[in-house]
Motif scaffolding. Structure first.
Motif, PDB file in Angstrom:
ATOM      1  N   PRO A  12      -3.248  -2.151   8.455  1.00  0.00           N
ATOM      2  CA  PRO A  12      -1.942  -2.825   8.491  1.00  0.00           C
ATOM      3  C   PRO A  12      -1.431  -3.233   7.112  1.00  0.00           C
ATOM      4  N   GLY A  13      -2.328  -3.626   6.205  1.00  0.00           N
ATOM      5  CA  GLY A  13      -1.904  -4.012   4.860  1.00  0.00           C
ATOM      6  C   GLY A  13      -1.264  -2.861   4.113  1.00  0.00           C
ATOM      7  N   LEU A  14      -1.837  -1.691   4.230  1.00  0.00           N
ATOM      8  CA  LEU A  14      -1.266  -0.496   3.601  1.00  0.00           C
ATOM      9  C   LEU A  14       0.074  -0.145   4.229  1.00  0.00           C
ATOM     10  N   ARG A  15       0.151  -0.217   5.565  1.00  0.00           N
ATOM     11  CA  ARG A  15       1.396   0.126   6.241  1.00  0.00           C
ATOM     12  C   ARG A  15       2.524  -0.822   5.829  1.00  0.00           C
ATOM     13  N   ALA A  16       2.188  -2.105   5.635  1.00  0.00           N
ATOM     14  CA  ALA A  16       3.197  -3.065   5.164  1.00  0.00           C
ATOM     15  C   ALA A  16       3.645  -2.717   3.752  1.00  0.00           C
ATOM     16  N   LEU A  17       2.695  -2.384   2.877  1.00  0.00           N
ATOM     17  CA  LEU A  17       3.030  -2.056   1.492  1.00  0.00           C
ATOM     18  C   LEU A  17       3.920  -0.823   1.423  1.00  0.00           C
ATOM     19  N   ILE A  18       3.661   0.148   2.272  1.00  0.00           N
ATOM     20  CA  ILE A  18       4.513   1.338   2.320  1.00  0.00           C
ATOM     21  C   ILE A  18       5.954   0.952   2.649  1.00  0.00           C
ATOM     22  N   ARG A  19       6.128   0.107   3.653  1.00  0.00           N
ATOM     23  CA  ARG A  19       7.488  -0.315   4.032  1.00  0.00           C
ATOM     24  C   ARG A  19       8.193  -1.010   2.877  1.00  0.00           C
ATOM     25  N   TYR A  20       7.486  -1.871   2.177  1.00  0.00           N
ATOM     26  CA  TYR A  20       8.097  -2.600   1.057  1.00  0.00           C
ATOM     27  C   TYR A  20       8.484  -1.644  -0.073  1.00  0.00           C
ATOM     28  N   MET A  21       7.595  -0.691  -0.373  1.00  0.00           N
ATOM     29  CA  MET A  21       7.835   0.215  -1.499  1.00  0.00           C
ATOM     30  C   MET A  21       8.949   1.217  -1.211  1.00  0.00           C
ATOM     31  N   LYS A  22       9.179   1.531   0.058  1.00  0.00           N
ATOM     32  CA  LYS A  22      10.258   2.462   0.417  1.00  0.00           C
ATOM     33  C   LYS A  22      11.626   1.897   0.050  1.00  0.00           C
ATOM     34  N   GLU A  23      11.722   0.587  -0.117  1.00  0.00           N
ATOM     35  CA  GLU A  23      12.981  -0.029  -0.538  1.00  0.00           C
ATOM     36  C   GLU A  23      13.199   0.109  -2.047  1.00  0.00           C
ATOM     37  N   ILE A  24      12.145   0.531  -2.765  1.00  0.00           N
ATOM     38  CA  ILE A  24      12.216   0.593  -4.225  1.00  0.00           C
ATOM     39  C   ILE A  24      12.242   2.025  -4.739  1.00  0.00           C
ATOM     40  N   GLY A  25      11.503   2.915  -4.094  1.00  0.00           N
ATOM     41  CA  GLY A  25      11.424   4.271  -4.615  1.00  0.00           C
ATOM     42  C   GLY A  25      10.905   5.254  -3.597  1.00  0.00           C
ATOM     43  N   LYS A  26      10.590   6.449  -4.071  1.00  0.00           N
ATOM     44  CA  LYS A  26       9.975   7.481  -3.241  1.00  0.00           C
ATOM     45  C   LYS A  26       8.479   7.203  -3.173  1.00  0.00           C
ATOM     46  N   VAL A  27       7.940   7.152  -1.972  1.00  0.00           N
ATOM     47  CA  VAL A  27       6.552   6.757  -1.777  1.00  0.00           C
ATOM     48  C   VAL A  27       5.702   7.945  -1.355  1.00  0.00           C
ATOM     49  N   VAL A  28       4.594   8.129  -2.057  1.00  0.00           N
ATOM     50  CA  VAL A  28       3.567   9.084  -1.656  1.00  0.00           C
ATOM     51  C   VAL A  28       2.271   8.312  -1.490  1.00  0.00           C
ATOM     52  N   VAL A  29       1.620   8.506  -0.354  1.00  0.00           N
ATOM     53  CA  VAL A  29       0.386   7.789  -0.030  1.00  0.00           C
ATOM     54  C   VAL A  29      -0.800   8.734  -0.133  1.00  0.00           C
ATOM     55  N   VAL A  30      -1.837   8.301  -0.839  1.00  0.00           N
ATOM     56  CA  VAL A  30      -3.137   8.979  -0.808  1.00  0.00           C
ATOM     57  C   VAL A  30      -4.167   7.877  -0.624  1.00  0.00           C
ATOM     58  N   ALA A  31      -4.780   7.834   0.544  1.00  0.00           N
ATOM     59  CA  ALA A  31      -5.663   6.717   0.889  1.00  0.00           C
ATOM     60  C   ALA A  31      -6.884   7.216   1.640  1.00  0.00           C
ATOM     61  N   PRO A  32      -7.962   6.440   1.631  1.00  0.00           N
ATOM     62  CA  PRO A  32      -9.189   6.870   2.313  1.00  0.00           C
ATOM     63  C   PRO A  32      -8.980   7.044   3.814  1.00  0.00           C
ATOM     64  N   ASP A  33      -9.702   7.999   4.381  1.00  0.00           N
ATOM     65  CA  ASP A  33      -9.585   8.231   5.822  1.00  0.00           C
ATOM     66  C   ASP A  33     -10.397   7.241   6.644  1.00  0.00           C
ATOM     67  N   SER A  34     -11.176   6.382   5.967  1.00  0.00           N
ATOM     68  CA  SER A  34     -11.962   5.347   6.638  1.00  0.00           C
ATOM     69  C   SER A  34     -12.135   4.186   5.665  1.00  0.00           C
ATOM     70  N   PRO A  35     -12.514   2.999   6.142  1.00  0.00           N
ATOM     71  CA  PRO A  35     -12.648   1.841   5.240  1.00  0.00           C
ATOM     72  C   PRO A  35     -13.644   2.082   4.121  1.00  0.00           C
ATOM     73  N   GLN A  36     -13.277   1.636   2.906  1.00  0.00           N
ATOM     74  CA  GLN A  36     -14.103   1.829   1.710  1.00  0.00           C
ATOM     75  C   GLN A  36     -14.244   0.529   0.923  1.00  0.00           C
ATOM     76  N   SER A  37     -14.194  -0.602   1.617  1.00  0.00           N
ATOM     77  CA  SER A  37     -14.271  -1.895   0.936  1.00  0.00           C
ATOM     78  C   SER A  37     -15.595  -2.051   0.198  1.00  0.00           C
ATOM     79  N   GLY A  38     -15.531  -2.699  -0.959  1.00  0.00           N
ATOM     80  CA  GLY A  38     -16.726  -2.989  -1.730  1.00  0.00           C
ATOM     81  C   GLY A  38     -17.304  -1.800  -2.467  1.00  0.00           C
ATOM     82  N   LYS A  39     -16.574  -0.686  -2.526  1.00  0.00           N
ATOM     83  CA  LYS A  39     -17.090   0.503  -3.201  1.00  0.00           C
ATOM     84  C   LYS A  39     -16.893   0.451  -4.709  1.00  0.00           C
ATOM     85  N   GLY A  40     -16.154  -0.554  -5.184  1.00  0.00           N
ATOM     86  CA  GLY A  40     -15.937  -0.656  -6.625  1.00  0.00           C
ATOM     87  C   GLY A  40     -15.300   0.614  -7.153  1.00  0.00           C
ATOM     88  N   HIS A  41     -15.795   1.076  -8.317  1.00  0.00           N
ATOM     89  CA  HIS A  41     -15.210   2.259  -8.954  1.00  0.00           C
ATOM     90  C   HIS A  41     -16.042   3.517  -8.699  1.00  0.00           C
TER      91      HIS A  41
END
Length: 257
Positions: free
Chosen positions: A17-46
């Motif tokens: 949901p956090g990503l989906r919200a950010l997409i909506r906000y950014m669509k008001e500013i520019g052209k949005v392209v999303v590249v995101a993990p297909d599953s949760p990756q929290s705590g993976k660092g770099h």
């Protein structure tokens, strides 16, 4: 004028949901392209994928409110940015925004954060980048109070430019119906995790471990991200990926190595 190209990514996964919200906000500013993990990756660092193959698919998560292009990636948040820049985008993005993370990435948490590592990867490539996090781990977190502040920070970053070699780490307090008091540019608070492993035994008789811990704030300063968040402010910490401790070079040279 041509709309800015905005690369959006995260570490909670492409359906978060956090990503989906950010997409909506950014669509008001520019052209949005999303590249995101297909599953949760929290705590993976770099972390990056070097011992396995990477897969990516052009998908549609939300036909009505989604981005013009969305790609899932089997790798880490840093992999997502690398793949976006090298293979999936037809030009360099004007800015990369990562998040909105479900949970804080303030203080020492920035070290472990996949959200911030994705932004840092973009920063390394010379792209202005921001990581956004909300101090609410719930999947059903309310991101609406942060909308105008996020759009303001992104617009200012596009207009003014983020200093070279710097990525912004933005954390948003959980306000629960109250208004956010404002934005404070801060330093990272000194803190750590007092960790321990909860040792358990599986039904098969094998020992396994579950990492637990408590966050320890070791900083009483009123100029820190932790102070800002505790007092109802959004914290903005300029974060650098040059890890050199420049202030100690002269001292180490005095060792006569």
């Amino acid at each position: 004028m041509k709309k800015p190209l905005i690369l959006v990514t995260n570490d909670d996964g492409i359906t978060a949901p956090g990503l989906r919200a950010l997409i909506r906000y950014m669509k008001e500013i520019g052209k949005v392209v999303v590249v995101a993990p297909d599953s949760p990756q929290s705590g993976k660092g770099h972390a990056i994928t070097i011992d396995n193959t990477l897969f990516s698919a052009n998908i549609t998560v939300d036909k009505e409110h989604g981005a013009s292009e969305e790609y899932s990636c089997s790798g880490t948040p840093a992999d997502c940015v690398k793949l976006a820049l090298q293979e999936l985008l037809n030009r360099k993005p004007d800015i990369c925004v990562s998040g909105i993370n479900h949970g804080s990435n303030s203080s020492i948490n920035v070290i472990y954060s996949g959200t911030m590592s994705a932004a840092i990867e973009a920063g390394i490539e010379g792209i202005p980048a921001i990581g956004f996090s909300l101090c609410d781990y719930a999947w059903e977190a309310d991101f609406k109070p942060s909308e105008e502040i996020i759009k303001k920070i992104v617009r200012k970053s596009l207009d003014q430019g983020i200093p070279k070699g710097v990525v912004l780490n933005v954390n948003i307090p959980k306000v629960e119906g109250k208004k956010i008091k404002g934005i404070k540019v801060c330093r990272q608070a000194r803190a750590n995790w007092k960790e321990k492993f909860d040792k358990r035994t599986s039904p098969a008789g094998k020992d396994y471990y579950w990492l637990t811990g408590e966050f320890e704030l070791l900083d009483s300063g009123e100029d820190t991200d932790e102070w800002a968040l505790a007092n109802g402010y959004v914290s903005v910490v300029p974060t650098q990926f040059d890890l050199t401790a420049h202030h100690t070079i002269q001292q180490l040279n005095g060792w006569g190595l």
